[in-house]
Design an enzyme around this catalytic site. Sequence first.
Site, PDB file in Angstrom:
ATOM      1  N   ASP A  98      -9.779  -4.372  -4.286  1.00 25.81           N
ATOM      2  CA  ASP A  98      -9.275  -3.720  -3.900  1.00 25.81           C
ATOM      3  C   ASP A  98     -10.022  -2.657  -3.690  1.00 25.81           C
ATOM      4  O   ASP A  98     -10.163  -1.938  -4.464  1.00 25.81           O
ATOM      5  CB  ASP A  98      -7.965  -3.489  -4.038  1.00 25.81           C
ATOM      6  N   SER A 138       0.858  -1.146  -0.062  1.00 24.76           N
ATOM      7  CA  SER A 138       0.040  -0.048  -0.175  1.00 24.76           C
ATOM      8  C   SER A 138       0.775   1.123   0.067  1.00 24.76           C
ATOM      9  O   SER A 138       1.381   1.411  -1.060  1.00 24.76           O
ATOM     10  CB  SER A 138      -0.971   0.048   1.204  1.00 24.76           C
ATOM     11  N   HIS A 165      -7.522  -5.260  -0.234  1.00 23.79           N
ATOM     12  CA  HIS A 165      -6.658  -5.087   0.452  1.00 23.79           C
ATOM     13  C   HIS A 165      -5.504  -5.712   0.444  1.00 23.79           C
ATOM     14  O   HIS A 165      -3.924  -4.902   0.113  1.00 23.79           O
ATOM     15  CB  HIS A 165      -6.552  -3.657   0.781  1.00 23.79           C
TER      16      HIS A 165
END
Length: 269
Positions: A214, A107, A244
């Site tokens: 996601d 991320s 995610h």
Amino acid sequence: MPHVREHALDGTRGTVAVTEWPHPAPRFLALLVHGYGEHAGRYAGLAALLPGHGAAVYAPDHMGHGRSAGERVVIEDFEDVVTDVHAVAELARAAHPGLPLVLVGHSMGGLIAARFAQRYGHELTALVLSGPVIGAWELPGRLLALDEIPDVPISPGALSRDPAVGAAYAADPLVWHGPMKRPTLEAFVRTLETVAKGGDVGPLPLLWLHGDDDRLVPLPGSRVGVERLSGGRAAERIFPGARHEVFNETNREQVLAEVLAFLDPLLPR
């Protein structure tokens, strides 16, 4: 519980807490770079498995995150975070000279890892990006256009199909559960542009992991950035139905197997 060691480094803006999952005779070093609002301890499951495959694992808490110094979730310049991550890499190499170094970023950590690879790619053997904030990510611009940043924390259900992951996240006192902060959003915008203009990473092997459900970092936006960063040479593994956090998903064993299959030909036996 696997044995861990704790380190404290002098970072660019205060003390950086680092967790190490040791290996008595590693064949490679794995450096884990966490995402926004969380901390290295959320990667304990992944980190505890990697020594079984020959890795000594190191993972910092970024400034303003976890057990590291700084105002919570404030990052004014991601270049400073990259410099801190590089200091962790130097710590690992000092303990285990000459070993291959694999960088794994998730991320926001994917953005940090991408920039690390642009600055220090010659030091890496491989780069793994999981749900990376890279390419076209519209959230910072949308929030910065508002007079006041809304207090909308990350939905635990957006992380994984495994409800236990969301429950643990919601109960974790080291996770930030408040609104995003303007300096950090501004830094995201600048760094997304810096990485976009920073060139590709040449022949560095790059593996991109992403869930196709996601909702926090949508797959199409990341694809733009990954293709640019890799020069179109990235290996990709897209997981149907995954959200995610692919390392915390219901098919996490498959995800780890994909990572190991990618790394094994690149590492010494």
